[in-house]
Design a protein around this motif. Structure first.
Motif, PDB file in Angstrom:
ATOM      1  N   ALA A 103       1.150  -1.502  -0.096  1.00  0.00           N
ATOM      2  CA  ALA A 103       0.166   0.448  -0.095  1.00  0.00           C
ATOM      3  C   ALA A 103       0.646   1.149  -0.018  1.00  0.00           C
ATOM      4  O   ALA A 103       0.722   1.987   0.678  1.00  0.00           O
ATOM      5  CB  ALA A 103      -0.846  -0.246   0.507  1.00  0.00           C
ATOM      6  N   LEU A 138       0.860  -0.645  10.907  1.00  0.00           N
ATOM      7  CA  LEU A 138       0.015  -0.579   9.863  1.00  0.00           C
ATOM      8  C   LEU A 138      -0.305   1.391  10.581  1.00  0.00           C
ATOM      9  O   LEU A 138      -0.317   1.689  10.849  1.00  0.00           O
ATOM     10  CB  LEU A 138      -1.821  -0.716   9.920  1.00  0.00           C
ATOM     11  CG  LEU A 138      -1.495  -2.346   9.396  1.00  0.00           C
ATOM     12  CD1 LEU A 138      -3.174  -3.160  10.425  1.00  0.00           C
ATOM     13  CD2 LEU A 138      -1.208  -2.932   8.749  1.00  0.00           C
ATOM     14  N   VAL A 189      -3.606   3.611   6.201  1.00  0.00           N
ATOM     15  CA  VAL A 189      -4.564   2.803   5.176  1.00  0.00           C
ATOM     16  C   VAL A 189      -5.596   2.504   5.691  1.00  0.00           C
ATOM     17  O   VAL A 189      -6.443   1.257   5.194  1.00  0.00           O
ATOM     18  CB  VAL A 189      -3.201   1.688   6.210  1.00  0.00           C
ATOM     19  CG1 VAL A 189      -3.590   1.060   7.238  1.00  0.00           C
ATOM     20  CG2 VAL A 189      -3.298   0.749   4.656  1.00  0.00           C
ATOM     21  N   SER A 218     -11.524  -3.108   2.259  1.00  0.00           N
ATOM     22  CA  SER A 218     -11.190  -4.834   2.895  1.00  0.00           C
ATOM     23  C   SER A 218     -10.596  -4.612   2.160  1.00  0.00           C
ATOM     24  O   SER A 218      -9.136  -5.968   2.022  1.00  0.00           O
ATOM     25  CB  SER A 218     -12.109  -5.024   3.156  1.00  0.00           C
ATOM     26  OG  SER A 218     -13.329  -5.207   2.767  1.00  0.00           O
ATOM     27  N   LEU A 277      -6.939  -3.690   1.226  1.00  0.00           N
ATOM     28  CA  LEU A 277      -5.933  -4.146   2.147  1.00  0.00           C
ATOM     29  C   LEU A 277      -5.208  -5.218   2.618  1.00  0.00           C
ATOM     30  O   LEU A 277      -4.427  -5.894   2.885  1.00  0.00           O
ATOM     31  CB  LEU A 277      -6.690  -3.384   3.528  1.00  0.00           C
ATOM     32  CG  LEU A 277      -6.149  -3.317   5.035  1.00  0.00           C
ATOM     33  CD1 LEU A 277      -4.846  -2.102   4.555  1.00  0.00           C
ATOM     34  CD2 LEU A 277      -7.561  -3.484   6.380  1.00  0.00           C
TER      35      LEU A 277
END
Length: 137
Positions: A43, A62, A66, A71, A74
Protein backbone atom coordinates in the motif's frame (compact mmCIF):
# COMPACT_ATOMS: atom_id res chain seq x y z
CA UNK A 1 42.72 -39.37 3.10
CA UNK A 2 41.46 -41.46 5.99
CA UNK A 3 42.90 -44.98 6.22
CA UNK A 4 40.98 -47.06 8.82
CA UNK A 5 43.67 -49.78 8.82
CA UNK A 6 46.29 -47.28 9.94
CA UNK A 7 44.31 -45.31 12.54
CA UNK A 8 46.32 -43.66 15.29
CA UNK A 9 45.33 -41.85 18.48
CA UNK A 10 46.54 -38.61 16.87
CA UNK A 11 43.92 -39.14 14.14
CA UNK A 12 41.18 -39.31 16.77
CA UNK A 13 42.48 -36.16 18.43
CA UNK A 14 42.62 -34.36 15.06
CA UNK A 15 39.10 -35.52 14.18
CA UNK A 16 37.88 -34.36 17.56
CA UNK A 17 39.52 -30.92 17.16
CA UNK A 18 38.13 -30.59 13.64
CA UNK A 19 34.64 -31.58 14.83
CA UNK A 20 34.73 -29.10 17.70
CA UNK A 21 35.85 -26.34 15.34
CA UNK A 22 33.08 -27.20 12.88
CA UNK A 23 30.46 -27.27 15.64
CA UNK A 24 31.60 -23.82 16.82
CA UNK A 25 31.33 -22.56 13.23
CA UNK A 26 27.85 -24.06 12.85
CA UNK A 27 26.76 -22.63 16.20
CA UNK A 28 27.87 -19.20 15.00
CA UNK A 29 25.90 -19.64 11.80
CA UNK A 30 22.87 -20.77 13.80
CA UNK A 31 23.12 -17.58 15.87
CA UNK A 32 23.32 -15.48 12.72
CA UNK A 33 20.29 -17.28 11.30
CA UNK A 34 18.26 -16.31 14.37
CA UNK A 35 19.11 -12.67 13.73
CA UNK A 36 17.85 -12.65 10.14
CA UNK A 37 14.77 -10.55 9.48
CA UNK A 38 13.11 -9.84 6.18
CA UNK A 39 10.99 -6.80 5.51
CA UNK A 40 8.23 -6.09 3.06
CA UNK A 41 5.87 -3.23 2.37
CA UNK A 42 2.50 -2.73 0.76
CA UNK A 43 0.00 0.00 0.00
CA UNK A 44 2.73 2.44 -1.04
CA UNK A 45 4.54 2.06 2.28
CA UNK A 46 1.49 2.28 4.51
CA UNK A 47 1.96 -1.37 5.51
CA UNK A 48 5.27 -2.71 6.81
CA UNK A 49 5.87 -6.36 7.73
CA UNK A 50 8.85 -8.04 9.39
CA UNK A 51 9.39 -11.80 9.20
CA UNK A 52 12.18 -13.95 10.59
CA UNK A 53 14.42 -16.17 8.48
CA UNK A 54 11.98 -19.06 8.85
CA UNK A 55 9.18 -17.00 7.37
CA UNK A 56 7.24 -16.40 10.57
CA UNK A 57 5.70 -12.94 10.68
CA UNK A 58 6.98 -11.11 13.75
CA UNK A 59 5.65 -7.61 13.26
CA UNK A 60 3.04 -5.75 11.22
CA UNK A 61 2.90 -1.96 11.20
CA UNK A 62 -0.13 -0.22 9.73
CA UNK A 63 -0.18 3.48 9.08
CA UNK A 64 -3.60 4.80 10.17
CA UNK A 65 -4.20 6.05 6.62
CA UNK A 66 -4.30 2.43 5.43
CA UNK A 67 -7.76 2.15 7.01
CA UNK A 68 -9.09 4.27 4.16
CA UNK A 69 -8.53 1.38 1.78
CA UNK A 70 -11.28 -1.00 0.76
CA UNK A 71 -11.08 -4.19 2.85
CA UNK A 72 -10.24 -6.33 -0.20
CA UNK A 73 -7.46 -3.97 -1.26
CA UNK A 74 -6.17 -3.84 2.33
CA UNK A 75 -6.10 -7.64 2.52
CA UNK A 76 -4.31 -7.92 -0.85
CA UNK A 77 -1.73 -5.28 0.12
CA UNK A 78 -1.15 -6.96 3.48
CA UNK A 79 -0.54 -10.32 1.76
CA UNK A 80 1.82 -8.59 -0.68
CA UNK A 81 3.82 -7.15 2.23
CA UNK A 82 3.90 -10.51 4.05
CA UNK A 83 5.08 -12.34 0.93
CA UNK A 84 7.78 -9.71 0.36
CA UNK A 85 9.00 -9.96 3.98
CA UNK A 86 9.16 -13.75 3.79
CA UNK A 87 10.99 -13.64 0.44
CA UNK A 88 13.47 -11.11 1.83
CA UNK A 89 14.13 -13.30 4.89
CA UNK A 90 14.53 -16.38 2.70
CA UNK A 91 16.97 -14.55 0.40
CA UNK A 92 19.04 -13.39 3.38
CA UNK A 93 19.02 -16.92 4.82
CA UNK A 94 20.14 -18.41 1.50
CA UNK A 95 22.87 -15.79 1.18
CA UNK A 96 24.20 -16.59 4.65
CA UNK A 97 24.10 -20.35 4.13
CA UNK A 98 25.64 -20.31 0.67
CA UNK A 99 28.35 -17.92 1.91
CA UNK A 100 29.11 -20.46 4.64
CA UNK A 101 29.25 -23.31 2.14
CA UNK A 102 26.01 -24.89 3.35
CA UNK A 103 23.49 -26.04 0.79
CA UNK A 104 19.98 -26.81 1.94
CA UNK A 105 16.89 -27.38 -0.15
CA UNK A 106 14.56 -25.80 2.39
CA UNK A 107 16.18 -22.98 4.35
CA UNK A 108 14.11 -23.52 7.47
CA UNK A 109 15.93 -22.74 10.72
CA UNK A 110 14.25 -25.56 12.67
CA UNK A 111 14.98 -28.09 9.93
CA UNK A 112 18.59 -26.92 9.61
CA UNK A 113 19.10 -27.13 13.37
CA UNK A 114 17.69 -30.68 13.37
CA UNK A 115 20.05 -31.67 10.52
CA UNK A 116 23.01 -30.20 12.39
CA UNK A 117 22.05 -32.02 15.59
CA UNK A 118 21.60 -35.37 13.83
CA UNK A 119 24.94 -34.95 12.04
CA UNK A 120 26.74 -34.05 15.25
CA UNK A 121 25.22 -36.94 17.20
CA UNK A 122 26.17 -39.43 14.46
CA UNK A 123 29.70 -38.08 14.46
CA UNK A 124 29.92 -38.23 18.26
CA UNK A 125 28.73 -41.86 18.27
CA UNK A 126 31.30 -42.77 15.60
CA UNK A 127 34.12 -41.10 17.52
CA UNK A 128 33.01 -42.77 20.75
CA UNK A 129 33.07 -46.16 19.04
CA UNK A 130 36.51 -45.51 17.57
CA UNK A 131 37.79 -44.33 20.93
CA UNK A 132 36.52 -47.48 22.68
CA UNK A 133 38.08 -49.60 19.94
CA UNK A 134 41.44 -47.92 20.46
CA UNK A 135 41.21 -48.35 24.23
CA UNK A 136 40.68 -52.11 23.79
CA UNK A 137 43.40 -52.42 21.15
Amino acid sequence: MFDPTNFELEDLERFSRDAEQEMRRLAGIEGELREIHGTGTGADGLISVTANGSGQVEKIDLNPRVMRLDSHVLAAELMKAIDAARADGERKTNDLLSGAGISVDTPNLDELQERMTVTYEAFARSMDGLSRGLDRG
